[in-house]
Scaffold this motif. Structure first.
Motif, PDB file in Angstrom:
ATOM      1  N   ILE A 265       0.850  -1.272  -0.125  1.00  0.00           N
ATOM      2  CA  ILE A 265       0.036   0.141   0.196  1.00  0.00           C
ATOM      3  C   ILE A 265       0.943   1.089  -0.133  1.00  0.00           C
ATOM      4  CG2 ILE A 265      -1.513   1.365   1.417  1.00  0.00           C
ATOM      5  CD1 ILE A 265      -2.768  -1.345   2.308  1.00  0.00           C
ATOM      6  N   SER A 266       1.802   1.160   0.848  1.00  0.00           N
ATOM      7  CA  SER A 266       2.823   2.509   0.935  1.00  0.00           C
ATOM      8  C   SER A 266       3.561   2.687  -0.581  1.00  0.00           C
ATOM      9  CB  SER A 266       3.915   2.192   2.106  1.00  0.00           C
ATOM     10  OG  SER A 266       3.297   2.251   3.239  1.00  0.00           O
ATOM     11  N   ALA A 267       4.037   1.441  -0.977  1.00  0.00           N
ATOM     12  CA  ALA A 267       4.742   1.616  -2.415  1.00  0.00           C
ATOM     13  C   ALA A 267       3.775   2.208  -3.641  1.00  0.00           C
ATOM     14  CB  ALA A 267       4.994   0.223  -2.768  1.00  0.00           C
ATOM     15  N   LEU A 268       2.505   1.770  -3.355  1.00  0.00           N
ATOM     16  CA  LEU A 268       1.525   2.416  -4.328  1.00  0.00           C
ATOM     17  C   LEU A 268       1.021   3.811  -4.218  1.00  0.00           C
ATOM     18  CD1 LEU A 268      -0.605   1.913  -6.682  1.00  0.00           C
ATOM     19  CD2 LEU A 268      -2.472   0.981  -4.996  1.00  0.00           C
ATOM     20  N   SER A 269       0.839   4.083  -2.787  1.00  0.00           N
ATOM     21  CA  SER A 269       0.723   5.456  -2.574  1.00  0.00           C
ATOM     22  C   SER A 269       1.784   6.458  -3.027  1.00  0.00           C
ATOM     23  CB  SER A 269       0.565   5.707  -0.743  1.00  0.00           C
ATOM     24  OG  SER A 269      -0.497   4.898  -0.731  1.00  0.00           O
ATOM     25  N   LEU A 270       2.979   6.172  -2.830  1.00  0.00           N
ATOM     26  CA  LEU A 270       4.277   6.660  -3.232  1.00  0.00           C
ATOM     27  C   LEU A 270       4.280   6.720  -4.752  1.00  0.00           C
ATOM     28  CD1 LEU A 270       6.797   8.321  -2.087  1.00  0.00           C
ATOM     29  CD2 LEU A 270       7.870   5.953  -2.587  1.00  0.00           C
ATOM     30  N   PHE A 271       3.919   5.853  -5.520  1.00  0.00           N
ATOM     31  CA  PHE A 271       4.072   5.907  -6.852  1.00  0.00           C
ATOM     32  C   PHE A 271       2.909   6.883  -7.361  1.00  0.00           C
ATOM     33  CE2 PHE A 271       1.692   4.399 -10.795  1.00  0.00           C
ATOM     34  CZ  PHE A 271       2.955   4.412 -11.669  1.00  0.00           C
ATOM     35  N   LEU A 272       1.771   6.948  -6.733  1.00  0.00           N
ATOM     36  CA  LEU A 272       0.736   7.753  -7.128  1.00  0.00           C
ATOM     37  C   LEU A 272       0.962   9.201  -6.750  1.00  0.00           C
ATOM     38  CD1 LEU A 272      -2.463   5.766  -6.109  1.00  0.00           C
ATOM     39  CD2 LEU A 272      -1.592   6.202  -8.530  1.00  0.00           C
ATOM     40  N   SER A 273       1.598   9.255  -5.703  1.00  0.00           N
ATOM     41  CA  SER A 273       1.887  10.758  -5.404  1.00  0.00           C
ATOM     42  C   SER A 273       3.073  11.310  -6.202  1.00  0.00           C
ATOM     43  CB  SER A 273       2.427  10.680  -3.804  1.00  0.00           C
ATOM     44  OG  SER A 273       2.985  11.916  -3.580  1.00  0.00           O
ATOM     45  N   ALA A 274       4.069  10.583  -6.638  1.00  0.00           N
ATOM     46  CA  ALA A 274       5.208  10.860  -7.702  1.00  0.00           C
ATOM     47  C   ALA A 274       4.345  11.270  -9.038  1.00  0.00           C
ATOM     48  CB  ALA A 274       6.150   9.849  -7.739  1.00  0.00           C
ATOM     49  N   LEU A 275       3.350  10.602  -9.542  1.00  0.00           N
ATOM     50  CA  LEU A 275       2.763  10.765 -10.687  1.00  0.00           C
ATOM     51  C   LEU A 275       1.945  12.154 -10.564  1.00  0.00           C
ATOM     52  CD1 LEU A 275       2.497   9.116 -13.134  1.00  0.00           C
ATOM     53  CD2 LEU A 275       0.186   8.454 -12.296  1.00  0.00           C
ATOM     54  N   LEU A 276       1.171  12.276  -9.538  1.00  0.00           N
ATOM     55  CA  LEU A 276       0.850  13.781  -9.248  1.00  0.00           C
ATOM     56  C   LEU A 276       1.716  14.802  -9.248  1.00  0.00           C
ATOM     57  CD1 LEU A 276      -1.955  12.764  -6.895  1.00  0.00           C
ATOM     58  CD2 LEU A 276      -2.289  13.349  -9.137  1.00  0.00           C
ATOM     59  N   ASP A 277       2.729  14.774  -8.808  1.00  0.00           N
ATOM     60  CA  ASP A 277       3.948  15.512  -8.603  1.00  0.00           C
ATOM     61  C   ASP A 277       4.264  15.961  -9.968  1.00  0.00           C
ATOM     62  OD1 ASP A 277       3.723  16.039  -6.154  1.00  0.00           O
ATOM     63  OD2 ASP A 277       5.307  14.643  -5.238  1.00  0.00           O
ATOM     64  N   LYS A 278       4.422  14.838 -10.680  1.00  0.00           N
ATOM     65  CA  LYS A 278       4.985  15.239 -12.305  1.00  0.00           C
ATOM     66  C   LYS A 278       4.175  15.998 -13.175  1.00  0.00           C
ATOM     67  CE  LYS A 278       6.910  12.601 -16.220  1.00  0.00           C
ATOM     68  NZ  LYS A 278       7.160  11.196 -16.692  1.00  0.00           N
ATOM     69  N   LYS A 279       2.800  15.569 -12.914  1.00  0.00           N
ATOM     70  CA  LYS A 279       1.835  16.574 -13.636  1.00  0.00           C
ATOM     71  C   LYS A 279       1.695  17.860 -13.163  1.00  0.00           C
ATOM     72  CE  LYS A 279      -1.482  12.610 -14.661  1.00  0.00           C
ATOM     73  NZ  LYS A 279      -2.761  12.040 -14.651  1.00  0.00           N
ATOM     74  N   THR A 280       1.890  18.112 -11.847  1.00  0.00           N
ATOM     75  CA  THR A 280       1.861  19.264 -11.296  1.00  0.00           C
ATOM     76  C   THR A 280       2.920  20.181 -12.025  1.00  0.00           C
ATOM     77  OG1 THR A 280       0.872  18.634  -9.160  1.00  0.00           O
ATOM     78  CG2 THR A 280       2.077  20.642  -9.219  1.00  0.00           C
ATOM     79  N   THR A 281       4.329  19.459 -11.888  1.00  0.00           N
ATOM     80  CA  THR A 281       5.300  20.065 -12.318  1.00  0.00           C
ATOM     81  C   THR A 281       5.206  20.645 -13.787  1.00  0.00           C
ATOM     82  OG1 THR A 281       6.867  18.875 -10.909  1.00  0.00           O
ATOM     83  CG2 THR A 281       7.995  20.011 -12.842  1.00  0.00           C
ATOM     84  N   VAL A 282       4.633  19.593 -14.803  1.00  0.00           N
ATOM     85  CA  VAL A 282       4.391  19.847 -16.264  1.00  0.00           C
ATOM     86  C   VAL A 282       3.251  20.981 -16.434  1.00  0.00           C
ATOM     87  CG1 VAL A 282       3.510  18.744 -18.292  1.00  0.00           C
ATOM     88  CG2 VAL A 282       5.106  17.609 -16.889  1.00  0.00           C
ATOM     89  N   SER A 283       2.375  20.851 -15.697  1.00  0.00           N
ATOM     90  CA  SER A 283       1.320  22.087 -15.729  1.00  0.00           C
ATOM     91  C   SER A 283       1.858  23.375 -15.331  1.00  0.00           C
ATOM     92  CB  SER A 283       0.157  21.761 -14.949  1.00  0.00           C
ATOM     93  OG  SER A 283       0.549  21.677 -13.586  1.00  0.00           O
ATOM     94  N   ARG A 284       2.868  23.352 -14.270  1.00  0.00           N
ATOM     95  CA  ARG A 284       3.315  24.748 -13.759  1.00  0.00           C
ATOM     96  C   ARG A 284       4.464  25.238 -14.799  1.00  0.00           C
ATOM     97  NH1 ARG A 284       6.028  23.242  -9.057  1.00  0.00           N
ATOM     98  NH2 ARG A 284       3.963  23.011  -8.127  1.00  0.00           N
ATOM     99  N   ALA A 285       5.191  24.417 -15.686  1.00  0.00           N
ATOM    100  CA  ALA A 285       6.023  24.689 -16.498  1.00  0.00           C
ATOM    101  C   ALA A 285       5.158  25.276 -17.772  1.00  0.00           C
ATOM    102  CB  ALA A 285       6.922  23.620 -17.005  1.00  0.00           C
TER     103      ALA A 285
END
Length: 289
Positions: A265-285
């Motif tokens: 569960i922790s690994a899945l949560s970390l993966f989803l969080s990293a995915l959202l962070d990546k989307k946030t960085t792209v949209s900010r750029a």
């Protein structure tokens, strides 16, 4: 003319030697940091790999054992409830700290973040003392018991996760350009409308990421929960409590199954969080372009 040419050549040789020296120094420094990072990665990966190797044979047992199923159900239920409350309270608290003239703002911020630097078991003790006092007894008498109750699990999660969620949402609000809020205000949007139509959508991915990580942290919380509600089988038994109880009695099967479920569960949560962070960085750029 010959002397000036020789001096330029000498200076050029000196600069070249300095450049080579800097490159060599950087290469050595990079090599040392890479080695240290690889050692740290190997240390963490190896320790967690043992959970996977030892836990996989017992994973089918988790679906057959009533105690493990109870621990999973209780952990998921209480963590979802506490995460939802944390997000609601965290959103408005972070907004007050970032966008309003909150009285004693610095003091409030320090108090809110203080639990981040305190041991969880001490936070559990503080909750136990608070809910054992007159107000706590009043709540218990009117249908909201906390000590040695499932409600206490949610309250422990709130104490542990609220400061974490508020800090993450504050960071998300920091990355929202205040000029966009000002423009919306100049066009007639009220503060409430600006919050829900400008601030919140722009910080959405970061807020969802904070919720995912808070949920994962709540699933694994043990110290404060143990102090406040105890460790009673089939009553206040969460996944971490199940690991503790079964290891204490030498029953490694359920303990390994619970540990592996938490890890997945922790690994899945970390993966989803990293995915959202990546989307946030792209949209900010994209917005900066």
């Amino acid at each position: 003319y010959g002397r000036s040419t020789a001096m330029r050549r000498h200076n050029g040789d000196g600069e070249q030697r300095k450049s080579l020296s800097r490159k060599k120094e950087r290469k050595y420094f990079d090599t040392v940091t890479i080695i240290i990072a690889m050692i740290v990665t190997a240390y963490i990966f190896t320790s967690l790999a043992f959970i996977v190797v030892k836990g996989v044979p017992f994973l089918p047992y988790a679906f057959q054992n009533e105690e493990v199923r109870f621990a999973v159900k209780l952990s998921v239920t209480t963590s979802l409830i506490s995460t939802a409350i944390c997000l609601v309270l965290g959103l408005f608290s972070a907004y007050a700290l970032m966008r309003t003239n909150l009285p004693l703002k610095r003091f409030c911020g320090m108090v809110i973040e203080l639990p981040l630097s305190l041991p969880n078991i001490m936070l559990g003790l503080s909750l136990m003392l608070m809910f054992a006092s007159v107000p706590g007894k009043f709540l218990s008498a009117h249908g909201f018991p906390v000590i040695f109750s499932v409600n206490g699990i949610v309250m422990a999660h709130l104490m542990i996760n609220l400061p974490f969620v508020i800090r993450m949402i504050k960071t998300a609000f920091m990355n929202v350009d205040p000029r966009l809020e000002w423009i919306a205000g100049s066009l007639g949007a009220t503060p409430v409308k600006r919050f829900f139509t400008v601030t919140l959508p722009l910080a959405k991915n970061s807020i969802i990421g904070a919720g995912i990580l808070a949920w994962s942290r709540a699933l694994g919380e043990f110290g404060a929960t143990l102090m406040l509600v105890g460790a009673t089988r089939m009553k206040t038994e969460t996944l971490p409590t199940s690991i503790y109880l079964n290891m204490a009695t030498g029953d490694t099967g359920p303990a390994m199954a619970s540990a592996l479920i938490l890890l997945l569960i922790s690994a899945l949560s970390l993966f989803l969080s990293a995915l959202l962070d990546k989307k946030t960085t792209v949209s900010r750029a994209d917005r900066k372009k």
